[in-house]
Write an enzyme that holds these catalytic residues in place. Structure first.
Site, PDB file in Angstrom:
ATOM      1  N   LYS A 255       0.827  -1.212   0.000  1.00 12.03           N
ATOM      2  CA  LYS A 255       0.000   0.000   0.000  1.00 12.03           C
ATOM      3  C   LYS A 255       0.859   1.258   0.000  1.00 12.03           C
ATOM      4  O   LYS A 255       0.479   2.278  -0.572  1.00 12.03           O
ATOM      5  CB  LYS A 255      -0.950   0.020   1.201  1.00 12.03           C
ATOM      6  CG  LYS A 255      -2.189  -0.835   0.999  1.00 12.03           C
ATOM      7  CD  LYS A 255      -3.240  -0.506   2.035  1.00 12.03           C
ATOM      8  CE  LYS A 255      -4.484  -1.361   1.842  1.00 12.03           C
ATOM      9  NZ  LYS A 255      -5.473  -1.172   2.896  1.00 12.03           N
TER      10      LYS A 255
ATOM     11  N   LYS B 259      -4.325  -9.524  -6.686  1.00 10.15           N
ATOM     12  CA  LYS B 259      -5.656  -9.642  -6.088  1.00 10.15           C
ATOM     13  C   LYS B 259      -6.652  -8.699  -6.770  1.00 10.15           C
ATOM     14  O   LYS B 259      -6.279  -7.592  -7.155  1.00 10.15           O
ATOM     15  CB  LYS B 259      -5.525  -9.269  -4.605  1.00 10.15           C
ATOM     16  CG  LYS B 259      -6.755  -9.461  -3.779  1.00 10.15           C
ATOM     17  CD  LYS B 259      -6.561  -8.887  -2.375  1.00 10.15           C
ATOM     18  CE  LYS B 259      -6.767  -7.385  -2.338  1.00 10.15           C
ATOM     19  NZ  LYS B 259      -7.023  -6.827  -1.014  1.00 10.15           N
TER      20      LYS B 259
ATOM     21  N   LYS C 198     -10.664  -3.308  -4.727  1.00 10.38           N
ATOM     22  CA  LYS C 198     -11.550  -2.178  -5.025  1.00 10.38           C
ATOM     23  C   LYS C 198     -10.780  -0.913  -5.348  1.00 10.38           C
ATOM     24  O   LYS C 198     -11.299  -0.005  -5.973  1.00 10.38           O
ATOM     25  CB  LYS C 198     -12.600  -1.943  -3.919  1.00 10.38           C
ATOM     26  CG  LYS C 198     -12.094  -1.885  -2.485  1.00 10.38           C
ATOM     27  CD  LYS C 198     -13.231  -1.484  -1.532  1.00 10.38           C
ATOM     28  CE  LYS C 198     -13.586  -2.491  -0.460  1.00 10.38           C
ATOM     29  NZ  LYS C 198     -12.646  -2.708   0.633  1.00 10.38           N
TER      30      LYS C 198
HETATM   31  P1  TYM Z   1     -11.052  -5.040   2.932  1.00 14.62           P
HETATM   32  O1  TYM Z   1     -12.196  -4.143   2.760  1.00 14.62           O
HETATM   33  O2  TYM Z   1      -9.802  -4.765   2.179  1.00 14.62           O
HETATM   34  O3  TYM Z   1     -11.460  -6.526   2.617  1.00 14.62           O
HETATM   35  C1  TYM Z   1     -12.568  -7.108   3.243  1.00 14.62           C
HETATM   36  C2  TYM Z   1     -12.514  -8.624   3.204  1.00 14.62           C
HETATM   37  O4  TYM Z   1     -12.587  -9.083   1.847  1.00 14.62           O
HETATM   38  C3  TYM Z   1     -11.523  -9.971   1.587  1.00 14.62           C
HETATM   39  N1  TYM Z   1     -11.114  -9.794   0.184  1.00 14.62           N
HETATM   40  C4  TYM Z   1     -11.035 -10.776  -0.701  1.00 14.62           C
HETATM   41  N2  TYM Z   1     -11.299 -12.095  -0.633  1.00 14.62           N
HETATM   42  C5  TYM Z   1     -11.105 -12.830  -1.753  1.00 14.62           C
HETATM   43  N3  TYM Z   1     -10.667 -12.307  -2.935  1.00 14.62           N
HETATM   44  C6  TYM Z   1     -10.386 -10.991  -3.044  1.00 14.62           C
HETATM   45  N4  TYM Z   1      -9.965 -10.481  -4.186  1.00 14.62           N
HETATM   46  C7  TYM Z   1     -10.579 -10.163  -1.903  1.00 14.62           C
HETATM   47  N5  TYM Z   1     -10.425  -8.836  -1.678  1.00 14.62           N
HETATM   48  C8  TYM Z   1     -10.744  -8.625  -0.390  1.00 14.62           C
HETATM   49  C9  TYM Z   1     -10.428  -9.564   2.547  1.00 14.62           C
HETATM   50  O5  TYM Z   1      -9.531 -10.618   2.790  1.00 14.62           O
HETATM   51  C10 TYM Z   1     -11.203  -9.187   3.773  1.00 14.62           C
HETATM   52  O6  TYM Z   1     -11.486 -10.324   4.563  1.00 14.62           O
HETATM   53  N6  TYM Z   1      -8.806  -4.635   7.015  1.00 14.62           N
HETATM   54  C11 TYM Z   1      -9.857  -5.536   6.638  1.00 14.62           C
HETATM   55  C12 TYM Z   1     -11.167  -5.091   7.247  1.00 14.62           C
HETATM   56  C13 TYM Z   1     -11.132  -5.270   8.716  1.00 14.62           C
HETATM   57  C14 TYM Z   1     -11.138  -6.501   9.411  1.00 14.62           C
HETATM   58  C15 TYM Z   1     -11.069  -6.177  10.790  1.00 14.62           C
HETATM   59  C16 TYM Z   1     -11.210  -7.815   8.983  1.00 14.62           C
HETATM   60  C17 TYM Z   1     -11.066  -4.284   9.663  1.00 14.62           C
HETATM   61  N7  TYM Z   1     -11.036  -4.829  10.901  1.00 14.62           N
HETATM   62  C18 TYM Z   1     -11.045  -7.180  11.753  1.00 14.62           C
HETATM   63  C19 TYM Z   1     -11.180  -8.812   9.950  1.00 14.62           C
HETATM   64  C20 TYM Z   1     -11.104  -8.482  11.308  1.00 14.62           C
HETATM   65  C21 TYM Z   1      -9.882  -5.598   5.125  1.00 14.62           C
HETATM   66  O7  TYM Z   1      -9.062  -6.211   4.521  1.00 14.62           O
HETATM   67  O8  TYM Z   1     -10.803  -4.971   4.496  1.00 14.62           O
END
Ligand code: TYM
Length: 327
Positions: free
Chosen positions: A111, A194, A197
């Site tokens: 990032k 990956k 978004k």
């Molecule tokens: P974020 O918004 O980046 O992703 C949210 C969840 O989606 C999963 N994910 C995917 N899974 C499969 N294929 C993909 N291409 C893909 N892109 C995203 C991510 O692995 C994630 O599980 N920081 C976290 C949000 C968060 C969180 C937490 C998660 C905040 N606090 C506590 C677990 C526990 C996140 O990655 O958001």
């Protein structure tokens, strides 16, 4: 019942990767677990947000949760910033985490490359806020996609460290990746990255609110190979393997079954069938999404109730930790 925690950042439109990796599993586990689903808006501000869009995205995210079948009667749904104990515990955990540990986080490294104008401390601290989210509720499991695994391993380490000093304070949470095939959906244009978004090329991402025509266009243009045969081989056929993963995750059919079914199918026809599968799923989701999204006061009410329930648990746990530390 064991507690499961999961969350998504409302920074932009959610993707098919988010859906397949996490959201699509949420409604199916509600009876077996006490589920806590957060909208991680504090995490979102680690990158700069357009405030108007941010407000909209937060409610869109909530409406997607509901459209996917998460039931606010069964599960706690809440906005992270409405429960202040997350920040309180974040600070405490900061003091039990080493700089070197955070430096090793691969998501921070990637990032900060993309976001080189704004490598702020929040971005660095991001995994500790995640740890606070999880440990605050004594979660048994954390439902995530593959890319978050390292952050949960860090969480486990921090919890162990704290416990070894002060006794059994935190439950050590397990990583819960519901299905290895759905844990990492790849970019359509670069299947070694990956699907994300924040990808600058929107053609590599299917958004949950994309219409049928857009889905067909994006899938048709997705990168494959020149071999012309449909089978799973993650090293040599990353594009096709990714499309098979998506197909399998959305239909429940195994990869093996799909390889047999598409043995004599051209890439073009396969893509057409896949686009139909995706659109069908998204149409259904979107119909419910637009219904919930139009119910402004209902949405607000859900957040109020969710924050109330989450706060109650959070306050109890933070008190124990404050007491231990003489704060
Ligand atoms: P974020 O918004 O980046 O992703 C949210 C969840 O989606 C999963 N994910 C995917 N899974 C499969 N294929 C993909 N291409 C893909 N892109 C995203 C991510 O692995 C994630 O599980 N920081 C976290 C949000 C968060 C969180 C937490 C998660 C905040 N606090 C506590 C677990 C526990 C996140 O990655 O958001």
């Amino acid at each position: 019942k064991p507690i499961i925690f999961s969350a998504i950042q409302p920074s932009g439109q959610l993707t098919l990767g988010n859906f397949i990796g996490t959201i699509s599993h949420w409604s199916t586990i509600q009876d077996k677990y006490n589920c806590i689903y957060s909208i991680a808006d504090l995490h979102s501000i680690t990158v700069s947000q357009n405030l108007y869009l941010f407000k909209k995205n937060k409610l869109d995210t909530l409406a997607i949760y509901l459209a996917s079948g998460v039931d606010p009667q069964k599960s706690i749904i809440f906005m992270q910033s409405e429960v202040h104990e997350h920040c309180q515990l974040n600070w405490i955990l900061n003091c039990y985490t080493y700089f070197g540990e955070l430096m090793r986080m691969t998501q921070f490294k990637s990032k900060s490359k993309i976001n080189s104008q704004n490598i702020n401390i929040g971005l660095f601290n991001y995994p500790i806020l995640m740890s606070a989210d999880i440990l605050l509720y004594q979660s048994d499991k954390v439902l995530i996609g593959q890319d978050q695994k390292q952050h949960i391993e860090l969480t486990r380490n921090i919890a162990h460290r704290f416990n070894s000093l002060y006794g059994n304070i935190f439950k050590i949470p397990d990583i819960y990746i519901p299905n290895k095939y759905s844990a990492k959906i790849m970019s359509l244009l670069n299947p070694y990255n990956k699907m994300s978004k924040s990808d600058s090329n929107k053609n590599s991402v299917i958004f949950l609110l994309d219409d049928q025509k857009t889905v067909l266009k994006k899938i048709s243009k997705s990168v494959t190979d020149s071999d012309g045969k449909i089978f799973y081989d993650i090293n040599n056929k990353a594009g096709i393997s990714n499309l098979l993963n998506i197909f399998s995750s959305l239909t429940g059919k195994s990869i093996l079954e799909l390889e047999k079914k598409f043995f004599n199918t051209t890439y073009k026809d396969f893509k057409y069938l896949l686009a139909n599968v995706i659109s069908k799923k998204l149409n259904d989701l979107q119909e419910k999404f637009y219904y919930f999204r139009s119910q402004k006061s209902y949405l607000k009410n859900i957040l109020d109730i969710g924050a109330y329930k989450a706060r109650k648990k959070a306050k109890k746990n933070i008190k124990v930790i404050y007491d231990i530390l003489n704060l």
